[in-house]
Design an enzyme around this catalytic site. Sequence first.
Site, mmCIF file in Angstrom:
data_model
loop_
_atom_site.group_PDB
_atom_site.id
_atom_site.type_symbol
_atom_site.label_atom_id
_atom_site.label_comp_id
_atom_site.label_asym_id
_atom_site.label_seq_id
_atom_site.Cartn_x
_atom_site.Cartn_y
_atom_site.Cartn_z
ATOM 1 N N LYS A 170 -9.166 2.153 15.187
ATOM 2 C CA LYS A 170 -7.800 2.512 15.621
ATOM 3 C C LYS A 170 -7.739 2.582 17.147
ATOM 4 C CE LYS A 170 -5.903 2.854 11.564
ATOM 5 N NZ LYS A 170 -5.003 1.793 11.110
ATOM 6 N N SER A 213 -3.456 6.674 14.016
ATOM 7 C CA SER A 213 -3.841 7.894 13.312
ATOM 8 C C SER A 213 -4.138 9.001 14.307
ATOM 9 C CB SER A 213 -5.107 7.604 12.490
ATOM 10 O OG SER A 213 -5.669 8.800 12.028
ATOM 11 N N ASN A 268 -1.286 13.890 8.465
ATOM 12 C CA ASN A 268 -1.835 13.711 7.107
ATOM 13 C C ASN A 268 -0.730 13.289 6.140
ATOM 14 O OD1 ASN A 268 -3.853 15.411 8.555
ATOM 15 N ND2 ASN A 268 -4.909 15.275 6.600
ATOM 16 N N ASN A 282 -10.926 10.691 -1.563
ATOM 17 C CA ASN A 282 -11.555 11.439 -0.469
ATOM 18 C C ASN A 282 -10.636 12.530 0.041
ATOM 19 O OD1 ASN A 282 -13.884 9.743 -0.161
ATOM 20 N ND2 ASN A 282 -12.533 8.199 0.733
ATOM 21 N N LYS A 326 -9.253 2.041 5.240
ATOM 22 C CA LYS A 326 -8.976 3.387 5.764
ATOM 23 C C LYS A 326 -9.933 4.479 5.307
ATOM 24 C CE LYS A 326 -5.822 4.774 2.096
ATOM 25 N NZ LYS A 326 -4.644 5.532 1.719
ATOM 26 N N GLY A 332 0.816 -1.220 0.000
ATOM 27 C CA GLY A 332 0.000 0.000 0.000
ATOM 28 C C GLY A 332 0.846 1.265 0.000
ATOM 29 N N TYR A 333 0.164 2.372 0.169
ATOM 30 C CA TYR A 333 0.799 3.694 0.017
ATOM 31 C C TYR A 333 1.958 3.888 1.008
ATOM 32 C CZ TYR A 333 1.008 8.831 0.297
ATOM 33 O OH TYR A 333 1.412 10.138 0.342
ATOM 34 N N TYR A 392 -14.133 3.934 11.417
ATOM 35 C CA TYR A 392 -12.705 3.792 11.099
ATOM 36 C C TYR A 392 -11.857 4.237 12.291
ATOM 37 C CZ TYR A 392 -8.086 5.205 9.483
ATOM 38 O OH TYR A 392 -6.731 5.386 9.386
HETATM 39 P P1 NAD Z 1 -3.364 1.621 1.848
HETATM 40 O O1 NAD Z 1 -4.782 1.244 1.639
HETATM 41 O O2 NAD Z 1 -2.612 2.158 0.699
HETATM 42 O O3 NAD Z 1 -2.551 0.382 2.442
HETATM 43 C C1 NAD Z 1 -3.162 -0.616 3.239
HETATM 44 C C2 NAD Z 1 -2.799 -1.953 2.636
HETATM 45 O O4 NAD Z 1 -3.439 -2.978 3.401
HETATM 46 C C3 NAD Z 1 -3.257 -2.118 1.187
HETATM 47 O O5 NAD Z 1 -2.168 -2.501 0.377
HETATM 48 C C4 NAD Z 1 -4.317 -3.208 1.243
HETATM 49 O O6 NAD Z 1 -4.347 -4.005 0.086
HETATM 50 C C5 NAD Z 1 -3.885 -3.975 2.487
HETATM 51 N N1 NAD Z 1 -4.972 -4.724 3.121
HETATM 52 C C6 NAD Z 1 -6.239 -4.320 3.351
HETATM 53 N N2 NAD Z 1 -6.941 -5.307 3.928
HETATM 54 C C7 NAD Z 1 -6.094 -6.360 4.071
HETATM 55 C C8 NAD Z 1 -6.213 -7.673 4.612
HETATM 56 N N3 NAD Z 1 -7.372 -8.127 5.097
HETATM 57 N N4 NAD Z 1 -5.130 -8.474 4.598
HETATM 58 C C9 NAD Z 1 -3.952 -8.040 4.096
HETATM 59 N N5 NAD Z 1 -3.779 -6.820 3.570
HETATM 60 C C10 NAD Z 1 -4.826 -5.986 3.573
HETATM 61 O O7 NAD Z 1 -3.333 2.628 3.091
HETATM 62 P P2 NAD Z 1 -2.144 3.529 3.640
HETATM 63 O O8 NAD Z 1 -2.501 4.946 3.373
HETATM 64 O O9 NAD Z 1 -0.842 3.004 3.203
HETATM 65 O O10 NAD Z 1 -2.345 3.297 5.183
HETATM 66 C C11 NAD Z 1 -1.600 2.332 5.892
HETATM 67 C C12 NAD Z 1 -2.068 2.311 7.327
HETATM 68 O O11 NAD Z 1 -1.929 3.613 7.881
HETATM 69 C C13 NAD Z 1 -3.548 1.951 7.497
HETATM 70 O O12 NAD Z 1 -3.694 1.146 8.636
HETATM 71 C C14 NAD Z 1 -4.213 3.293 7.703
HETATM 72 O O13 NAD Z 1 -5.394 3.187 8.462
HETATM 73 C C15 NAD Z 1 -3.146 4.053 8.458
HETATM 74 N N6 NAD Z 1 -3.262 5.508 8.301
HETATM 75 C C16 NAD Z 1 -3.275 6.052 7.048
HETATM 76 C C17 NAD Z 1 -3.435 7.419 6.888
HETATM 77 C C18 NAD Z 1 -3.493 8.041 5.508
HETATM 78 O O14 NAD Z 1 -3.942 9.173 5.383
HETATM 79 N N7 NAD Z 1 -3.034 7.370 4.463
HETATM 80 C C19 NAD Z 1 -3.552 8.243 8.023
HETATM 81 C C20 NAD Z 1 -3.493 7.661 9.292
HETATM 82 C C21 NAD Z 1 -3.348 6.278 9.419
HETATM 83 C C1 UD1 Z 2 -9.383 12.525 6.597
HETATM 84 C C2 UD1 Z 2 -10.291 11.764 7.512
HETATM 85 C C3 UD1 Z 2 -9.447 11.217 8.676
HETATM 86 C C4 UD1 Z 2 -8.307 10.353 8.133
HETATM 87 C C5 UD1 Z 2 -7.483 11.194 7.156
HETATM 88 C C6 UD1 Z 2 -6.375 10.410 6.519
HETATM 89 C C7 UD1 Z 2 -12.549 12.710 7.349
HETATM 90 C C8 UD1 Z 2 -13.592 13.527 8.045
HETATM 91 N N1 UD1 Z 2 -11.353 12.620 8.004
HETATM 92 O O1 UD1 Z 2 -8.770 13.536 7.354
HETATM 93 O O2 UD1 Z 2 -10.235 10.459 9.565
HETATM 94 O O3 UD1 Z 2 -7.475 9.918 9.206
HETATM 95 O O4 UD1 Z 2 -8.353 11.693 6.114
HETATM 96 O O5 UD1 Z 2 -6.874 9.415 5.676
HETATM 97 O O6 UD1 Z 2 -12.766 12.152 6.280
HETATM 98 N N2 UD1 Z 2 -10.830 19.095 1.581
HETATM 99 C C9 UD1 Z 2 -11.437 19.987 0.700
HETATM 100 N N3 UD1 Z 2 -11.815 19.524 -0.527
HETATM 101 C C10 UD1 Z 2 -11.619 18.229 -0.914
HETATM 102 C C11 UD1 Z 2 -11.002 17.327 -0.014
HETATM 103 C C12 UD1 Z 2 -10.629 17.793 1.234
HETATM 104 O O7 UD1 Z 2 -11.621 21.150 1.016
HETATM 105 O O8 UD1 Z 2 -12.010 17.872 -2.042
HETATM 106 C C13 UD1 Z 2 -10.391 19.598 2.884
HETATM 107 C C14 UD1 Z 2 -11.047 18.889 4.060
HETATM 108 O O9 UD1 Z 2 -12.248 19.511 4.398
HETATM 109 C C15 UD1 Z 2 -9.966 19.082 5.140
HETATM 110 C C16 UD1 Z 2 -8.640 19.105 4.349
HETATM 111 O O10 UD1 Z 2 -9.009 19.361 2.989
HETATM 112 O O11 UD1 Z 2 -10.131 20.318 5.737
HETATM 113 C C17 UD1 Z 2 -7.893 17.786 4.407
HETATM 114 O O12 UD1 Z 2 -8.802 16.746 4.063
HETATM 115 P P1 UD1 Z 2 -8.341 15.210 3.971
HETATM 116 O O13 UD1 Z 2 -7.161 15.110 3.077
HETATM 117 O O14 UD1 Z 2 -9.552 14.401 3.645
HETATM 118 O O15 UD1 Z 2 -7.812 14.875 5.439
HETATM 119 P P2 UD1 Z 2 -8.525 14.989 6.862
HETATM 120 O O16 UD1 Z 2 -9.831 15.669 6.778
HETATM 121 O O17 UD1 Z 2 -7.540 15.563 7.813
#
Ligand code: NAD
Ligand code: UD1
Length: 339
Positions: free
Chosen positions: A153, A124, A179, A198, A84, A10-11, A149
């Site tokens: 966590k 998170s 973020n 999103n 996520k 993943g990312y 979600y």
């Molecule tokens: P992502 O979706 O890119 O990576 C998650 C990976 O988990 C994916 O490759 C997916 O295929 C794999 N996965 C999902 N379900 C599975 C399962 N049942 N078995 C095995 N693999 C599985 O997400 P990410 O952005 O890389 O996030 C990684 C972690 O960080 C997640 O736990 C997410 O909740 C947490 N996190 C992400 C963010 C963010 O904004 N990206 C913010 C805070 C926390």
């Molecule tokens: C969102 C999630 C949060 C998650 C995080 C990382 C919600 C309410 N919160 O956080 O739980 O941990 O992503 O995956 O979904 N925005 C715009 N226009 C857009 C998209 C976003 O104005 O098209 C704004 C949002 O209102 C926010 C900021 O950009 O103020 C950042 O948004 P986003 O990237 O979704 O992150 P979070 O809201 O912090």
Amino acid sequence: MKALLTGGAGYIGSHTAVALLAEGFEVTIVDNLANSSRVAVNRIESLTGRNTVFHEVSLLDASAITAILCDEVPDVVIHFAGLKSVAESVDHPLDYYRTNVAGTLNLLDAMVASGVRSLVFSSSATVYGEPVRLPIDETSPITDAANPYGRTKLHIERMLQDLGAADPDWNIALLRYFNPVGAHESGEIGEDPNGIPNNLLPYVCQFAVGKQDRLVVFGNDYPTPDGTCLRDYVHVTDLASGHLAALRFLNDEKPGVACFNLGTGKASSVIEVIHAFERASGLALAYDIGPRRSGDVPASYTNPDKARLQLGWTAVKTLDDICQDAWRWQCRNPDGYVA
Ligand code: NAD
Ligand code: UD1
């Protein structure tokens, strides 16, 4: 040292895999590819010139996970795997509890069976809910999260704290990401969202290349300097080096269970992100102001002192770096990872 990464395709996992391989770690990836691609694993390998061991397996397959852990016996597990999307979690809460909470339980059982007691968990900033004070530090109250979600966590963090309290052999780092944004500077790996993104930056990237028709700023009447929400955007490669710092900390300090906020400490508004992206891309982005998005907090940014003092880690990349790297990834991979 051998690290096993759940969700390593993943990312955030893919960027961390690159950083680990570059440091000489052996890397095993366990991922069911629910939200990722085998191409990402190929890119990790071509970027680093190193091989990984890849298992296409779900964490929900308890016996397969136990067999892998008992066979590989890694020094540490980094647990990224999970679902996520906040919106999806509201519509399908059981999928989120099953994958995130029950999946983690299966992983922990497998770690017990294989004798592995060192874990880094992707938590998170969402665990802080609507923050009671800013910046947010690790002593800030953990409130009830606003959505399923976020609650997964919280449940996992509490489960890990209970485990650490019951058995002092465990060493666990709870990393609360702010973020995560940006992409590897090569443009070879990055964020590849399914469907309409999103999150702000992936959405802006797709809007800039014409894949989305309209860019809407969700509210400009917040109590912030320009009225738009403030967030702490942290470059994904900084986040990756934060994981390496956490591994060193677990190995050297044997802390039991410790939590760290991973962010920059800088707050950027939505409008500031759009302007930074315009600088990086050379494009002018016409945006509209829309209503607030339900569940958004006005401001969320960390006090980064604990990670700096205890992990020796600081995020070094700027918002301009973030936008340049995200834009390079988007331009080189307009359709994401295409197999
Ligand atoms: P992502 O979706 O890119 O990576 C998650 C990976 O988990 C994916 O490759 C997916 O295929 C794999 N996965 C999902 N379900 C599975 C399962 N049942 N078995 C095995 N693999 C599985 O997400 P990410 O952005 O890389 O996030 C990684 C972690 O960080 C997640 O736990 C997410 O909740 C947490 N996190 C992400 C963010 C963010 O904004 N990206 C913010 C805070 C926390
Ligand atoms: C969102 C999630 C949060 C998650 C995080 C990382 C919600 C309410 N919160 O956080 O739980 O941990 O992503 O995956 O979904 N925005 C715009 N226009 C857009 C998209 C976003 O104005 O098209 C704004 C949002 O209102 C926010 C900021 O950009 O103020 C950042 O948004 P986003 O990237 O979704 O992150 P979070 O809201 O912090």
